[in-house]
Design a protein around this motif. Structure first.
Motif, PDB file in Angstrom:
ATOM      1  N   ILE A  46       0.848  -1.205   0.000  1.00  0.00           N
ATOM      2  CA  ILE A  46       0.000   0.000   0.000  1.00  0.00           C
ATOM      3  C   ILE A  46       0.877   1.246   0.000  1.00  0.00           C
ATOM      4  O   ILE A  46       0.590   2.235  -0.697  1.00  0.00           O
ATOM      5  CB  ILE A  46      -0.945  -0.008   1.212  1.00  0.00           C
ATOM      6  CG1 ILE A  46      -1.994  -1.117   1.055  1.00  0.00           C
ATOM      7  CG2 ILE A  46      -1.627   1.346   1.381  1.00  0.00           C
ATOM      8  CD1 ILE A  46      -2.873  -1.327   2.267  1.00  0.00           C
ATOM      9  N   TYR A  47       1.973   1.203   0.758  1.00  0.00           N
ATOM     10  CA  TYR A  47       2.935   2.315   0.758  1.00  0.00           C
ATOM     11  C   TYR A  47       3.459   2.556  -0.660  1.00  0.00           C
ATOM     12  O   TYR A  47       3.516   3.699  -1.136  1.00  0.00           O
ATOM     13  CB  TYR A  47       4.085   2.006   1.714  1.00  0.00           C
ATOM     14  CG  TYR A  47       5.369   2.734   1.405  1.00  0.00           C
ATOM     15  CD1 TYR A  47       5.541   4.073   1.733  1.00  0.00           C
ATOM     16  CD2 TYR A  47       6.420   2.063   0.759  1.00  0.00           C
ATOM     17  CE1 TYR A  47       6.726   4.726   1.424  1.00  0.00           C
ATOM     18  CE2 TYR A  47       7.603   2.716   0.456  1.00  0.00           C
ATOM     19  CZ  TYR A  47       7.746   4.045   0.787  1.00  0.00           C
ATOM     20  OH  TYR A  47       8.923   4.697   0.482  1.00  0.00           O
ATOM     21  N   TRP A  48       3.840   1.472  -1.360  1.00  0.00           N
ATOM     22  CA  TRP A  48       4.325   1.601  -2.735  1.00  0.00           C
ATOM     23  C   TRP A  48       3.244   2.207  -3.626  1.00  0.00           C
ATOM     24  O   TRP A  48       3.521   3.061  -4.480  1.00  0.00           O
ATOM     25  CB  TRP A  48       4.729   0.228  -3.280  1.00  0.00           C
ATOM     26  CG  TRP A  48       5.055   0.267  -4.750  1.00  0.00           C
ATOM     27  CD1 TRP A  48       6.244   0.569  -5.324  1.00  0.00           C
ATOM     28  CD2 TRP A  48       4.142   0.025  -5.830  1.00  0.00           C
ATOM     29  NE1 TRP A  48       6.146   0.537  -6.693  1.00  0.00           N
ATOM     30  CE2 TRP A  48       4.857   0.206  -7.033  1.00  0.00           C
ATOM     31  CE3 TRP A  48       2.794  -0.322  -5.888  1.00  0.00           C
ATOM     32  CZ2 TRP A  48       4.264   0.043  -8.281  1.00  0.00           C
ATOM     33  CZ3 TRP A  48       2.204  -0.478  -7.130  1.00  0.00           C
ATOM     34  CH2 TRP A  48       2.934  -0.296  -8.319  1.00  0.00           C
ATOM     35  N   THR A  49       2.000   1.769  -3.433  1.00  0.00           N
ATOM     36  CA  THR A  49       0.887   2.277  -4.242  1.00  0.00           C
ATOM     37  C   THR A  49       0.702   3.773  -4.052  1.00  0.00           C
ATOM     38  O   THR A  49       0.526   4.522  -5.023  1.00  0.00           O
ATOM     39  CB  THR A  49      -0.418   1.544  -3.877  1.00  0.00           C
ATOM     40  OG1 THR A  49      -0.229   0.144  -4.011  1.00  0.00           O
ATOM     41  CG2 THR A  49      -1.561   1.998  -4.779  1.00  0.00           C
ATOM     42  N   ILE A  50       0.743   4.224  -2.797  1.00  0.00           N
ATOM     43  CA  ILE A  50       0.566   5.656  -2.511  1.00  0.00           C
ATOM     44  C   ILE A  50       1.708   6.465  -3.127  1.00  0.00           C
ATOM     45  O   ILE A  50       1.478   7.513  -3.751  1.00  0.00           O
ATOM     46  CB  ILE A  50       0.503   5.892  -0.985  1.00  0.00           C
ATOM     47  CG1 ILE A  50      -0.770   5.257  -0.411  1.00  0.00           C
ATOM     48  CG2 ILE A  50       0.535   7.388  -0.672  1.00  0.00           C
ATOM     49  CD1 ILE A  50      -0.832   5.263   1.094  1.00  0.00           C
ATOM     50  N   VAL A  51       2.937   5.975  -2.972  1.00  0.00           N
ATOM     51  CA  VAL A  51       4.102   6.670  -3.543  1.00  0.00           C
ATOM     52  C   VAL A  51       3.999   6.750  -5.061  1.00  0.00           C
ATOM     53  O   VAL A  51       4.333   7.777  -5.673  1.00  0.00           O
ATOM     54  CB  VAL A  51       5.402   5.958  -3.123  1.00  0.00           C
ATOM     55  CG1 VAL A  51       6.594   6.490  -3.916  1.00  0.00           C
ATOM     56  CG2 VAL A  51       5.650   6.126  -1.627  1.00  0.00           C
ATOM     57  N   THR A  52       3.509   5.693  -5.681  1.00  0.00           N
ATOM     58  CA  THR A  52       3.391   5.654  -7.139  1.00  0.00           C
ATOM     59  C   THR A  52       2.230   6.512  -7.622  1.00  0.00           C
ATOM     60  O   THR A  52       2.347   7.243  -8.617  1.00  0.00           O
ATOM     61  CB  THR A  52       3.211   4.204  -7.622  1.00  0.00           C
ATOM     62  OG1 THR A  52       4.273   3.399  -7.101  1.00  0.00           O
ATOM     63  CG2 THR A  52       3.249   4.126  -9.146  1.00  0.00           C
ATOM     64  N   LEU A  53       1.100   6.444  -6.924  1.00  0.00           N
ATOM     65  CA  LEU A  53      -0.072   7.246  -7.295  1.00  0.00           C
ATOM     66  C   LEU A  53       0.224   8.743  -7.233  1.00  0.00           C
ATOM     67  O   LEU A  53      -0.264   9.513  -8.057  1.00  0.00           O
ATOM     68  CB  LEU A  53      -1.255   6.915  -6.391  1.00  0.00           C
ATOM     69  CG  LEU A  53      -2.156   5.740  -6.788  1.00  0.00           C
ATOM     70  CD1 LEU A  53      -3.190   5.486  -5.705  1.00  0.00           C
ATOM     71  CD2 LEU A  53      -2.845   6.002  -8.119  1.00  0.00           C
ATOM     72  N   THR A  54       0.984   9.142  -6.247  1.00  0.00           N
ATOM     73  CA  THR A  54       1.299  10.567  -6.096  1.00  0.00           C
ATOM     74  C   THR A  54       2.455  11.008  -6.984  1.00  0.00           C
ATOM     75  O   THR A  54       2.911  12.155  -6.874  1.00  0.00           O
ATOM     76  CB  THR A  54       1.649  10.865  -4.623  1.00  0.00           C
ATOM     77  OG1 THR A  54       2.693   9.996  -4.186  1.00  0.00           O
ATOM     78  CG2 THR A  54       0.440  10.674  -3.722  1.00  0.00           C
ATOM     79  N   THR A  55       2.918  10.109  -7.844  1.00  0.00           N
ATOM     80  CA  THR A  55       4.002  10.368  -8.809  1.00  0.00           C
ATOM     81  C   THR A  55       5.308  10.751  -8.129  1.00  0.00           C
ATOM     82  O   THR A  55       6.149  11.413  -8.739  1.00  0.00           O
ATOM     83  CB  THR A  55       3.607  11.455  -9.834  1.00  0.00           C
ATOM     84  OG1 THR A  55       3.530  12.719  -9.176  1.00  0.00           O
ATOM     85  CG2 THR A  55       2.282  11.150 -10.506  1.00  0.00           C
ATOM     86  N   VAL A  56       5.497  10.348  -6.879  1.00  0.00           N
ATOM     87  CA  VAL A  56       6.751  10.627  -6.182  1.00  0.00           C
ATOM     88  C   VAL A  56       7.828   9.649  -6.636  1.00  0.00           C
ATOM     89  O   VAL A  56       8.911  10.040  -7.054  1.00  0.00           O
ATOM     90  CB  VAL A  56       6.557  10.554  -4.650  1.00  0.00           C
ATOM     91  CG1 VAL A  56       7.895  10.747  -3.932  1.00  0.00           C
ATOM     92  CG2 VAL A  56       5.563  11.614  -4.184  1.00  0.00           C
ATOM     93  N   GLY A  57       7.523   8.351  -6.530  1.00  0.00           N
ATOM     94  CA  GLY A  57       8.412   7.319  -7.024  1.00  0.00           C
ATOM     95  C   GLY A  57       9.784   7.304  -6.383  1.00  0.00           C
ATOM     96  O   GLY A  57      10.781   7.652  -7.013  1.00  0.00           O
ATOM     97  N   TYR A  58       9.868   6.917  -5.125  1.00  0.00           N
ATOM     98  CA  TYR A  58      11.163   6.866  -4.436  1.00  0.00           C
ATOM     99  C   TYR A  58      12.108   5.830  -5.051  1.00  0.00           C
ATOM    100  O   TYR A  58      13.317   5.988  -5.012  1.00  0.00           O
ATOM    101  CB  TYR A  58      10.971   6.538  -2.952  1.00  0.00           C
ATOM    102  CG  TYR A  58      10.321   7.648  -2.173  1.00  0.00           C
ATOM    103  CD1 TYR A  58      10.852   8.935  -2.184  1.00  0.00           C
ATOM    104  CD2 TYR A  58       9.172   7.423  -1.425  1.00  0.00           C
ATOM    105  CE1 TYR A  58      10.268   9.963  -1.480  1.00  0.00           C
ATOM    106  CE2 TYR A  58       8.576   8.443  -0.707  1.00  0.00           C
ATOM    107  CZ  TYR A  58       9.126   9.714  -0.736  1.00  0.00           C
ATOM    108  OH  TYR A  58       8.544  10.719  -0.034  1.00  0.00           O
ATOM    109  N   GLY A  59      11.575   4.752  -5.592  1.00  0.00           N
ATOM    110  CA  GLY A  59      12.411   3.733  -6.206  1.00  0.00           C
ATOM    111  C   GLY A  59      12.958   2.716  -5.239  1.00  0.00           C
ATOM    112  O   GLY A  59      13.733   1.837  -5.626  1.00  0.00           O
ATOM    113  N   ASP A  60      12.569   2.819  -3.939  1.00  0.00           N
ATOM    114  CA  ASP A  60      13.062   1.841  -2.966  1.00  0.00           C
ATOM    115  C   ASP A  60      12.404   0.476  -3.148  1.00  0.00           C
ATOM    116  O   ASP A  60      12.962  -0.543  -2.768  1.00  0.00           O
ATOM    117  CB  ASP A  60      12.843   2.343  -1.537  1.00  0.00           C
ATOM    118  CG  ASP A  60      11.399   2.781  -1.297  1.00  0.00           C
ATOM    119  OD1 ASP A  60      10.657   2.962  -2.274  1.00  0.00           O
ATOM    120  OD2 ASP A  60      11.021   2.932  -0.115  1.00  0.00           O
ATOM    121  N   ILE A  61      11.197   0.485  -3.739  1.00  0.00           N
ATOM    122  CA  ILE A  61      10.506  -0.757  -4.076  1.00  0.00           C
ATOM    123  C   ILE A  61      10.025  -0.631  -5.518  1.00  0.00           C
ATOM    124  O   ILE A  61       9.438   0.394  -5.878  1.00  0.00           O
ATOM    125  CB  ILE A  61       9.295  -1.025  -3.167  1.00  0.00           C
ATOM    126  CG1 ILE A  61       9.713  -0.985  -1.689  1.00  0.00           C
ATOM    127  CG2 ILE A  61       8.654  -2.371  -3.489  1.00  0.00           C
ATOM    128  CD1 ILE A  61       8.534  -1.061  -0.744  1.00  0.00           C
TER     129      ILE A  61
END
Length: 277
Positions: free
Chosen positions: A188-203
């Motif tokens: 879910i954390y990955w989904t939120i990061v991806t949805l918000t177009t942040v994309g940390y790339g840790d996962i």
């Protein structure tokens, strides 16, 4: 005689603190803004280890001096207005209180004085000092648009939360622990990061199906950014078509109301005579 002196003093305090169209009121607000900027600067410098190590005692002393001045100002605001409850529970009243609390709380909880950085919110009074009708009117329209949009935005956020739970669960099943999706909360954390177009790339997904799902989530993210913006913009446009000459002005001395028509002689909330002409 004593009552007359008390009333006169209270009236002078009200004019200085609340009325920005007087020379004394404008000078008071400019000094206040200067103190706010200086106090925020002190808090920021306290987090610089080298500077704080050398000047810590001076920083704390200055922060306490400014806090005491803000406390006196807060007390005078309550003292000078006829209905202090309106001010205490208003937006600016709450911000003014929060601006002085951290230093007193730091006497019991070490380190909480850093929270005095919330004083930066007091800089919003700059629009009052400028006393520009365009700024005042537009700020009121923006506030009304946000209030009118709140139900739609809450429903939209609720939908997004449900979507993140579903997408996160699906990604956990597709990718599994081998790709870093060790649990549904992590997914879910990955989904939120991806949805918000942040994309940390840790996962990141490793399987073709997971990468396809990630692509869909990224595209969906742009839509999620656009929807609330469109909701608020539509409300602003609607208010622009309304014939509304309400502006942000000197507060009513009786109830503290700051929003009323430019040509109003009496406060629309309490009926008290207005003297800001």
């Amino acid at each position: 005689m004593t009552n007359s002196i008390y009333t006169s003093f209270r009236r002078k305090v009200y004019v200085i603190i609340y009325q920005t169209d007087t020379k004394a009121g404008r000078l008071f607000d400019l000094i206040l803004l200067g103190l706010i900027l200086f106090s925020v600067f002190l808090v920021m410098m306290e987090t610089v280890s080298g500077f704080n190590l050398k000047y810590h005692s001076y920083l704390i002393t200055l922060e306490w001096i400014i806090t005491i001045l803000f406390t006196i100002e807060y007390a005078l605001r309550i003292f000078s207005i006829k209905r202090p409850i309106r001010y205490i529970f208003s937006f600016y009243g709450i911000i003014d209180l929060l601006a002085i609390l951290p230093m007193y709380v730091s006497l019991f909880l070490v380190g909480t004085n850093i929270l005095t950085v919330i004083r930066a919110l007091r800089l919003l009074r700059l629009f009052k000092i400028l006393n520009n009708p365009q700024f005042n009117t537009q700020s009121i329209k923006l506030k009304k648009a946000l209030i009118a949009s709140r139900n739609k935005i809450v429903i939209f956020i609720y939908f997004v939360l449900i979507s993140t739970i579903l997408i996160g669960s699906i990604m956990y099943l597709i990718e599994g622990k081998e790709s870093g999706f060790t649990s549904i909360p992590v997914s879910i954390y990955w989904t939120i990061v991806t949805l918000t177009t942040v994309g940390y790339g840790d996962i990141s997904p490793q399987t073709p199906l997971g990468q396809f799902m990630a692509s869909l989530v990224m595209i969906l993210g742009y839509g999620i950014i656009a929807v609330p913006t469109g909701i608020v913009t539509a409300e602003i446009a609607r208010h622009n078509y309304e014939n509304n000459d309400t502006v942000y002005q000197n507060p009513c001395p009786d109830c503290g109301n700051e929003e009323y028509p430019k040509d109003a002689n009496f406060c629309p909330k309490c009926g008290h005579a207005l003297d800001n002409k």
